[in-house]
Scaffold this motif. Structure first.
Motif, PDB file in Angstrom:
ATOM      1  N   TYR A 220       0.841  -1.192   0.000  1.00  0.00           N
ATOM      2  CA  TYR A 220       0.000   0.000   0.000  1.00  0.00           C
ATOM      3  C   TYR A 220       0.879   1.246   0.000  1.00  0.00           C
ATOM      4  CZ  TYR A 220      -3.756  -3.125   1.483  1.00  0.00           C
ATOM      5  OH  TYR A 220      -4.675  -4.148   1.565  1.00  0.00           O
ATOM      6  N   PHE A 221       0.481   2.240  -0.759  1.00  0.00           N
ATOM      7  CA  PHE A 221       1.168   3.526  -0.776  1.00  0.00           C
ATOM      8  C   PHE A 221       0.317   4.556  -0.050  1.00  0.00           C
ATOM      9  CE2 PHE A 221       3.689   1.472  -3.874  1.00  0.00           C
ATOM     10  CZ  PHE A 221       4.845   2.206  -4.047  1.00  0.00           C
ATOM     11  N   TYR A 222       0.910   5.204   0.946  1.00  0.00           N
ATOM     12  CA  TYR A 222       0.278   6.315   1.660  1.00  0.00           C
ATOM     13  C   TYR A 222       1.132   7.543   1.422  1.00  0.00           C
ATOM     14  CZ  TYR A 222      -2.984   3.374   4.234  1.00  0.00           C
ATOM     15  OH  TYR A 222      -4.008   2.531   4.569  1.00  0.00           O
ATOM     16  N   SER A 223       0.474   8.671   1.196  1.00  0.00           N
ATOM     17  CA  SER A 223       1.201   9.889   0.846  1.00  0.00           C
ATOM     18  C   SER A 223       0.621  11.099   1.545  1.00  0.00           C
ATOM     19  CB  SER A 223       1.116  10.101  -0.675  1.00  0.00           C
ATOM     20  OG  SER A 223       1.702  11.336  -1.034  1.00  0.00           O
ATOM     21  N   SER A 224       1.480  12.070   1.740  1.00  0.00           N
ATOM     22  CA  SER A 224       1.042  13.410   2.084  1.00  0.00           C
ATOM     23  C   SER A 224       0.153  13.885   0.933  1.00  0.00           C
ATOM     24  CB  SER A 224       2.267  14.324   2.203  1.00  0.00           C
ATOM     25  OG  SER A 224       1.895  15.677   2.092  1.00  0.00           O
ATOM     26  N   PRO A 225      -0.855  14.706   1.234  1.00  0.00           N
ATOM     27  CA  PRO A 225      -1.691  15.218   0.145  1.00  0.00           C
ATOM     28  C   PRO A 225      -1.005  16.313  -0.678  1.00  0.00           C
ATOM     29  CG  PRO A 225      -2.454  16.078   2.251  1.00  0.00           C
ATOM     30  CD  PRO A 225      -1.358  15.091   2.546  1.00  0.00           C
ATOM     31  N   PHE A 226       0.156  16.772  -0.243  1.00  0.00           N
ATOM     32  CA  PHE A 226       0.850  17.817  -0.988  1.00  0.00           C
ATOM     33  C   PHE A 226       1.401  17.245  -2.287  1.00  0.00           C
ATOM     34  CE2 PHE A 226       1.926  20.433   3.080  1.00  0.00           C
ATOM     35  CZ  PHE A 226       0.592  20.744   3.217  1.00  0.00           C
ATOM     36  N   ALA A 227       1.381  18.041  -3.320  1.00  0.00           N
ATOM     37  CA  ALA A 227       1.664  17.598  -4.694  1.00  0.00           C
ATOM     38  C   ALA A 227       2.982  16.834  -4.833  1.00  0.00           C
ATOM     39  CB  ALA A 227       1.633  18.788  -5.644  1.00  0.00           C
ATOM     40  N   ARG A 228       4.069  17.354  -4.278  1.00  0.00           N
ATOM     41  CA  ARG A 228       5.376  16.705  -4.479  1.00  0.00           C
ATOM     42  C   ARG A 228       5.374  15.267  -3.982  1.00  0.00           C
ATOM     43  NH1 ARG A 228       6.550  21.239  -1.935  1.00  0.00           N
ATOM     44  NH2 ARG A 228       7.387  20.164  -0.143  1.00  0.00           N
ATOM     45  N   ALA A 229       4.834  15.038  -2.813  1.00  0.00           N
ATOM     46  CA  ALA A 229       4.823  13.688  -2.242  1.00  0.00           C
ATOM     47  C   ALA A 229       3.856  12.791  -3.008  1.00  0.00           C
ATOM     48  CB  ALA A 229       4.447  13.744  -0.766  1.00  0.00           C
ATOM     49  N   LYS A 230       2.689  13.312  -3.328  1.00  0.00           N
ATOM     50  CA  LYS A 230       1.695  12.518  -4.068  1.00  0.00           C
ATOM     51  C   LYS A 230       2.248  12.130  -5.442  1.00  0.00           C
ATOM     52  CE  LYS A 230      -3.082  12.619  -5.618  1.00  0.00           C
ATOM     53  NZ  LYS A 230      -3.460  13.209  -6.887  1.00  0.00           N
TER      54      LYS A 230
ATOM     55  N   GLU B  32       2.907   8.399  -7.038  1.00  0.00           N
ATOM     56  CA  GLU B  32       2.332   8.024  -8.333  1.00  0.00           C
ATOM     57  C   GLU B  32       3.420   7.607  -9.322  1.00  0.00           C
ATOM     58  OE1 GLU B  32       0.157  11.616  -9.056  1.00  0.00           O
ATOM     59  OE2 GLU B  32      -1.656  10.858  -8.056  1.00  0.00           O
ATOM     60  N   GLN B  33       4.533   8.321  -9.335  1.00  0.00           N
ATOM     61  CA  GLN B  33       5.639   7.973 -10.234  1.00  0.00           C
ATOM     62  C   GLN B  33       6.285   6.643  -9.842  1.00  0.00           C
ATOM     63  OE1 GLN B  33       6.645   9.401 -13.170  1.00  0.00           O
ATOM     64  NE2 GLN B  33       4.717  10.484 -12.873  1.00  0.00           N
ATOM     65  N   CYS B  34       6.369   6.388  -8.559  1.00  0.00           N
ATOM     66  CA  CYS B  34       6.917   5.110  -8.092  1.00  0.00           C
ATOM     67  C   CYS B  34       6.032   3.962  -8.570  1.00  0.00           C
ATOM     68  CB  CYS B  34       7.037   5.115  -6.576  1.00  0.00           C
ATOM     69  SG  CYS B  34       7.828   3.635  -5.916  1.00  0.00           S
TER      70      CYS B  34
ATOM     71  N   ARG C 125       5.247  -0.497 -12.594  1.00  0.00           N
ATOM     72  CA  ARG C 125       4.488  -1.163 -13.659  1.00  0.00           C
ATOM     73  C   ARG C 125       5.233  -1.135 -14.983  1.00  0.00           C
ATOM     74  NH1 ARG C 125       0.198   1.450 -10.853  1.00  0.00           N
ATOM     75  NH2 ARG C 125       0.281   3.228 -12.243  1.00  0.00           N
ATOM     76  N   ALA C 126       5.973  -0.057 -15.247  1.00  0.00           N
ATOM     77  CA  ALA C 126       6.624   0.127 -16.549  1.00  0.00           C
ATOM     78  C   ALA C 126       7.949  -0.614 -16.680  1.00  0.00           C
ATOM     79  CB  ALA C 126       6.843   1.624 -16.808  1.00  0.00           C
ATOM     80  N   ASN C 127       8.587  -0.934 -15.569  1.00  0.00           N
ATOM     81  CA  ASN C 127       9.891  -1.594 -15.601  1.00  0.00           C
ATOM     82  C   ASN C 127       9.686  -3.103 -15.589  1.00  0.00           C
ATOM     83  OD1 ASN C 127      12.308  -2.911 -14.482  1.00  0.00           O
ATOM     84  ND2 ASN C 127      13.084  -0.828 -14.224  1.00  0.00           N
ATOM     85  N   ASP C 128      10.025  -3.752 -16.697  1.00  0.00           N
ATOM     86  CA  ASP C 128       9.795  -5.187 -16.829  1.00  0.00           C
ATOM     87  C   ASP C 128      10.507  -5.998 -15.751  1.00  0.00           C
ATOM     88  OD1 ASP C 128       8.171  -4.788 -19.023  1.00  0.00           O
ATOM     89  OD2 ASP C 128       9.780  -5.143 -20.477  1.00  0.00           O
ATOM     90  N   GLU C 129      11.734  -5.609 -15.428  1.00  0.00           N
ATOM     91  CA  GLU C 129      12.499  -6.337 -14.407  1.00  0.00           C
ATOM     92  C   GLU C 129      11.832  -6.228 -13.043  1.00  0.00           C
ATOM     93  OE1 GLU C 129      16.886  -6.040 -12.363  1.00  0.00           O
ATOM     94  OE2 GLU C 129      16.730  -5.576 -14.501  1.00  0.00           O
TER      95      GLU C 129
END
Length: 182
Positions: free
Chosen positions: A15-25, A29-31, A36-40
């Motif tokens: 599970y991913f939990y984040s601060s609601p501030f844009a940088r952390a969110k 999301e990028q993680c 998902r995008a990295n096959d390895e």
């Protein structure tokens, strides 16, 4: 990387939990997108039998430390606070949120998150802000003075397992004042 195939205490849910501030969110999301995008990485997740939840849950308890009258100023001005934190974790100079208050807030947040996962054994990823994550790691490890959190800095986007003993912390690095303009 520290997950083991024979970890029988794991439910294999992430599970991913984040601060609601844009940088952390956005970091969370990028993680998730990168996983998902990295096959390895995707293959390793599958091999481990992990079920990575697609949504990022926002939690106000992970918001960045409030820097009072210094909020919105150059990072350089935070250097007024961090050295004082090391000697007095309850200080509120410049109306900052004290290290002790952040510790209390993060403890409450982690207990709340934990209560949402009664089955236990889940893997929880926290995305937040520098001071909050650094305070969290030294608090969780049992460091005798949480005010020394600034000696255990994270790099941008760094992933670090949160340990429960002081020996799980990285080597401390002396606090240096930030460079002007950063």
């Amino acid at each position: 990387q520290d997950l083991k195939d024979d970890d029988t205490t794991s439910t294999k849910e992430v599970y991913f939990y984040s601060s609601p501030f844009a940088r952390a969110k956005e970091t969370a999301e990028q993680c998730l997108a990168g996983m998902r995008a990295n096959d390895e990485v995707a293959k390793r997740i599958e091999e481990l039998g992990l079920k990575v939840k697609k949504e990022v849950m926002l939690d106000d308890g992970l918001m960045e430390r409030y820097f009072g009258r210094l909020d919105g100023t150059e990072l350089l001005t935070y250097a007024y606070v961090w050295p004082v934190d090391m000697f007095e974790p309850t200080h509120t100079a410049f109306d900052v949120e004290s290290v002790a208050a952040v510790s209390t807030r993060i403890r409450s947040t982690i207990l709340d998150i934990d209560s949402k996962h009664d089955e236990g054994g889940n893997h929880i990823v926290l995305t937040s802000h520098a001071d909050v994550l650094q305070i969290t790691q030294v608090y969780a490890s049992g460091l005798d003075n949480v005010g020394k959190f600034s000696q255990y800095r994270f790099g941008n986007g760094e992933v670090r397992k949160m340990g429960r003993t002081v020996d799980t912390l990285p080597a401390p690095v002396a606090l240096r004042p930030p460079e002007r303009g950063i």
